[in-house]
Design an enzyme around this catalytic site. Structure first.
Site, PDB file in Angstrom:
ATOM      1  CG  ASP A   1      38.890  41.501  37.326  1.00 47.80           C
ATOM      2  OD1 ASP A   1      39.443  41.569  38.347  1.00 47.80           O
ATOM      3  OD2 ASP A   1      38.277  42.568  36.876  1.00 47.80           O
TER       4      ASP A   1
ATOM      5  CG  ASP B   1      30.763  42.107  34.257  1.00 50.22           C
ATOM      6  OD1 ASP B   1      30.947  40.925  34.326  1.00 50.22           O
ATOM      7  OD2 ASP B   1      31.312  43.187  34.655  1.00 50.22           O
TER       8      ASP B   1
ATOM      9  CG  ASP C   1      26.471  33.555  41.357  1.00 51.03           C
ATOM     10  OD1 ASP C   1      26.238  32.650  41.390  1.00 51.03           O
ATOM     11  OD2 ASP C   1      27.581  34.341  41.621  1.00 51.03           O
TER      12      ASP C   1
ATOM     13  CE  LYS D   1      32.900  38.618  36.101  1.00 49.13           C
ATOM     14  NZ  LYS D   1      33.460  39.732  35.666  1.00 49.13           N
TER      15      LYS D   1
HETATM   16  O1  UPG Z   1      28.366  36.671  43.501  1.00 44.35           O
HETATM   17  C1  UPG Z   1      28.291  37.099  42.309  1.00 44.35           C
HETATM   18  C2  UPG Z   1      28.641  38.676  42.154  1.00 44.35           C
HETATM   19  C3  UPG Z   1      28.871  39.177  40.989  1.00 44.35           C
HETATM   20  N1  UPG Z   1      28.652  38.625  40.039  1.00 44.35           N
HETATM   21  C4  UPG Z   1      28.705  39.054  38.506  1.00 44.35           C
HETATM   22  O2  UPG Z   1      29.919  39.996  38.282  1.00 44.35           O
HETATM   23  C5  UPG Z   1      29.684  40.903  37.468  1.00 44.35           C
HETATM   24  C6  UPG Z   1      30.601  42.149  37.784  1.00 44.35           C
HETATM   25  O3  UPG Z   1      30.144  42.751  39.224  1.00 44.35           O
HETATM   26  P1  UPG Z   1      29.813  44.303  39.271  1.00 44.35           P
HETATM   27  O4  UPG Z   1      28.773  44.370  40.726  1.00 44.35           O
HETATM   28  O5  UPG Z   1      28.939  44.801  38.194  1.00 44.35           O
HETATM   29  O6  UPG Z   1      31.031  44.736  39.679  1.00 44.35           O
HETATM   30  P2  UPG Z   1      31.893  45.906  38.638  1.00 44.35           P
HETATM   31  O7  UPG Z   1      32.752  46.632  39.867  1.00 44.35           O
HETATM   32  O8  UPG Z   1      31.152  46.528  37.856  1.00 44.35           O
HETATM   33  O9  UPG Z   1      32.821  44.915  37.964  1.00 44.35           O
HETATM   34  C7  UPG Z   1      34.036  45.405  37.449  1.00 44.35           C
HETATM   35  O10 UPG Z   1      35.227  44.783  38.415  1.00 44.35           O
HETATM   36  C8  UPG Z   1      34.979  43.366  38.649  1.00 44.35           C
HETATM   37  C9  UPG Z   1      36.400  43.024  39.667  1.00 44.35           C
HETATM   38  O11 UPG Z   1      37.205  43.339  39.234  1.00 44.35           O
HETATM   39  C10 UPG Z   1      35.388  42.526  37.374  1.00 44.35           C
HETATM   40  O12 UPG Z   1      34.833  41.161  37.542  1.00 44.35           O
HETATM   41  C11 UPG Z   1      33.997  43.207  36.409  1.00 44.35           C
HETATM   42  O13 UPG Z   1      34.067  42.343  35.451  1.00 44.35           O
HETATM   43  C12 UPG Z   1      34.114  44.568  36.288  1.00 44.35           C
HETATM   44  O14 UPG Z   1      33.070  44.951  35.289  1.00 44.35           O
HETATM   45  C13 UPG Z   1      27.985  41.115  37.370  1.00 44.35           C
HETATM   46  O15 UPG Z   1      28.128  40.616  36.061  1.00 44.35           O
HETATM   47  C14 UPG Z   1      27.642  40.275  38.274  1.00 44.35           C
HETATM   48  O16 UPG Z   1      26.355  39.712  37.971  1.00 44.35           O
HETATM   49  C15 UPG Z   1      28.216  37.336  39.946  1.00 44.35           C
HETATM   50  O17 UPG Z   1      28.128  36.709  39.004  1.00 44.35           O
HETATM   51  N2  UPG Z   1      28.239  36.577  41.199  1.00 44.35           N
HETATM   52 MN    MN Z   2      29.526  46.248  36.648  1.00 45.12          MN
END
Ligand code: UPG
Ligand code: MN
Length: 627
Positions: free
Chosen positions: A444, A304, A138, A280
């Protein structure tokens, strides 16, 4: 022996020692009854409202306690029989698996980390030509693309090496950090050093490129894929970029030992400033569509980019559930826990230990774990929005998943780009009835609820060797912001039409609907906590007592409930492998979260409810720049 004479591919075991937990729960319940009786019968003449407030807060805590008891009442643990899977299915008969890795910003998620994750999932102990790895970027970064290109070359060495040495974990970064050189075999030691050197060189090249911030012209010439960046205005404004870096069907796509390589695809879906891209969830939906045209595997694993594979058998483990003749057909997804590789010794900002080791196993006992966004293997049909029905399974068994038309990679790239365009989903059910849901920051959890409401079941698997290792936020602020986002999204689900009590009432067991409340009610928890934190302290200053005297016998139930409740929590935490200091840190984090994250989440929820905020209100914490 199963119904049809087959030996099952998995087994479900109840947790041990439940009688202790249940007696504890019953004793607390009696304590709560005494407290309620005391609150009602000793109603004061003055300061009535303060007393009523205390009573309401205590009723809330009791209700929340009741929910936690439901969640922990009957945890189950699963174990798989991979040897039976191998003896029942020839390697050639095993079904395809598509693996989705998401990344969003090369500065926050360094390309070296992303490609280590990609390499770790390419090296699964699974027939490589049945695996296809898709990276969604992204951030639309040519640096990430360059790193992936490097990784596609390194995979030719890495995969045979992993097979030969039974490497674990299969992430090169994690492997070389944790495993010492093999000393007993000179030949192996030499090979080990060569691979390590090749990896280090690659890492240095990627890192220096990342530092430079752009890919130099001479390297751009080496792969036609870089030409696509000529049309990129910014990361928020560019057409789709789809590059098949390894085409698994190509007989020349082989490693140094002549074995096939998994397919490897890079995707940066189209972005335009005026069109919402749904974070995401949007990325995953684009991947679902693109992969359906390239490999169309019946199972999809999504991770992720900061969560590398730590157990090369994880795919086989998951398939033991889906391919079980008697019970596999109703399973929509197999969720692995989120475990972390960067925790401090005493988990200073918390570690989700109890959630991952106990609560989700409790969900499993009550009907199936929630989907937590990463480390999850889905059945393609259920993720795409199909309802569970016995007929569907018969149909899908008859269907051949492999693509019949053999198209050239370059023509697939051209033809599939439209599937990742930002207007493709207009007036389609994508994000609503199909794929990952939009409009919620915890896409999710919402998606999991919808899948379970369509009649599917899910399972939770905690293999002894952790399946994945991810990263937790490393500062207090990041942790609190992450929890604010989760709490806000969860409560938003409760207030929406997707509330499990409404949406899931037909197909979800009541105990599962109630289990969800443990997370959906993080937000309302803050009010009771704030009241309990502030009001008795102020009252104490004014000399008003809200609790019975310790010398009176009414003090006993209060004392009992407060002390035993915490002791149980401590015992549970240590039993789950934590330390006493870790528990103290967790307690402190709970207080921080309940008084800040959940409170701010509550304010945002209220503003949204009154229409002062548009939906979705907050972007994932790390991504303010991706809006
Ligand atoms: O516009 C975006 C924003 C994020 N991501 C990806 O989404 C994942 C999760 O994002 P992150 O910022 O790491 O969020 P977390 O809070 O760590 O994520 C947790 O919480 C999210 C929402 O509940 C779940 O989707 C994730 O799997 C879970 O690990 C990462 O791999 C990002 O690269 C994208 O692909 N596009
Ligand atoms: Mn994360």
């Amino acid at each position: 022996m199963g119904k049809n004479g087959y030996l099952p591919l998995f087994e479900t075991r109840p947790a041990r020692g439940l009688v202790f937990f249940r007696s504890y729960a019953a004793s607390i319940f009696i304590g709560i009854c005494f407290i309620c009786f005391h609150r009602v019968s000793y109603f004061p003449v003055t300061e009535r409202w303060v007393w009523v407030g205390m009573f309401v807060a205590e009723l809330w805590f009791s209700f929340y306690f009741f929910i936690t008891v439901i969640v922990k009442w009957n945890p189950v643990f699963r174990c798989t029989f991979k040897d039976r899977l191998s003896s029942r299915f020839e390697e050639e008969e095993l079904l395809g698996v598509d693996i989705f890795v998401c990344t969003a910003d090369p500065r926050l998620e360094p390309p070296t980390m992303v490609v280590s994750t990609v390499l770790s999932v390419m090296a699964y102990d699974y027939p490589p030509h049945k695996l296809s790895v898709y990276l969604s970027d992204d951030g639309c970064s040519d640096l990430t693309f360059y790193a992936l290109l490097e990784a596609s070359g390194f995979a030719q060495l890495w995969l045979p090496f992993c097979r030969k040495l039974k490497v674990e974990p299969t992430s090169p970064e994690a492997y070389f950090q944790t495993t010492p050189e093999p000393v007993d075999d000179a030949f192996m030691a030499n090979e080990w050093l060569i691979i390590k050197k090749t990896y280090e060189d690659m890492r240095i090249r990627i890192e220096s490129m990342t530092r430079l911030g752009k890919v130099p012209a001479d390297i751009r010439k080496e792969h036609k894929g870089f030409d696509e960046w000529d049309f990129v205005v910014s990361r928020h404004d560019h057409p789709s970029i789809l590059q098949i870096l390894i085409d698994g069907r190509d007989p020349n796509a082989i490693d140094t030992e002549g074995k096939a390589l998994p397919t490897l695809v890079y995707l940066a879906r189209e972005k335009r400033p005026q069109i919402h891209h749904n974070f995401k969830a949007g990325a995953l939906n684009a991947l679902i569509r693109i992969s359906s045209r390239i490999s169309n595997a019946p199972f999809i694993l999504n991770v992720d980019c900061d969560m590398h594979s730590n157990n090369s058998k994880a795919i086989r483990d998951a398939l033991c559930f889906f391919l079980d003749e008697d019970n596999g057909h109703e399973i929509a997804y197999v969720q692995y826990p989120q475990t972390f590789g960067n925790l401090t010794k005493n988990e200073i900002y918390g570690s989700l230990r109890v959630v991952m080791k106990l609560e989700l196993a409790g969900f499993d006992g009550n009907g199936g774990p929630c989907y937590i966004g990463t480390g999850c293997v889905h059945r393609r049909e259920s993720l795409c929005g199909m309802k569970y029905s016995k007929e569907l399974i018969v149909e899908s068994k008859a269907m051949k998943y492999d693509r019949k038309i053999i198209e050239k990679a370059s023509s697939i790239e051209e033809n599939c780009k439209a599937l990742a365009s930002c207007t493709y989903e207009e007036n389609t059910p994508w994000g609503k009835e199909m794929g990952v849901k939009y409009g919620c920051v915890v896409e999710d959890i919402l998606t999991g609820i919808c899948i379970q409401s369509r009649g599917w079941r899910s399972v939770y698997l905690t293999p002894q060797r952790e399946a994945f290792l991810g990263m937790v936020p490393t500062t207090l602020l990041d942790t609190l912001v992450q929890h604010k986002r989760w709490a806000e999204g969860d409560f938003q689900i409760f207030l929406s039409k997707h509330c499990p009590f409404v949406y899931g009432c037909q197909n979800m067991p009541l105990k599962l609907q109630l289990s969800y409340c443990i997370y959906l009610f993080w937000v309302p928890n803050c009010f009771a906590t704030l009241y309990y934190v502030f009001v008795p302290s102020f009252c104490l200053l004014k000399g008003i007592s809200l609790f019975p005297k310790i010398s009176s016998s009414w003090g006993i139930p209060y004392l009992y409930v407060i002390v035993v409740h915490r002791v149980q929590s401590l015992v549970e935490f240590v039993w789950l492998g934590g330390t006493v200091r870790g528990w103290l840190n967790e307690q402190r984090m709970w207080m921080f979260k309940r008084t800040t994250s959940y409170f701010f989440a509550a304010i945002d929820n209220i503003l949204k409810l009154w229409g002062f905020r548009s939906q979705p209100s907050s972007s994932p914490a790390k991504w303010p720049m991706t809006i």
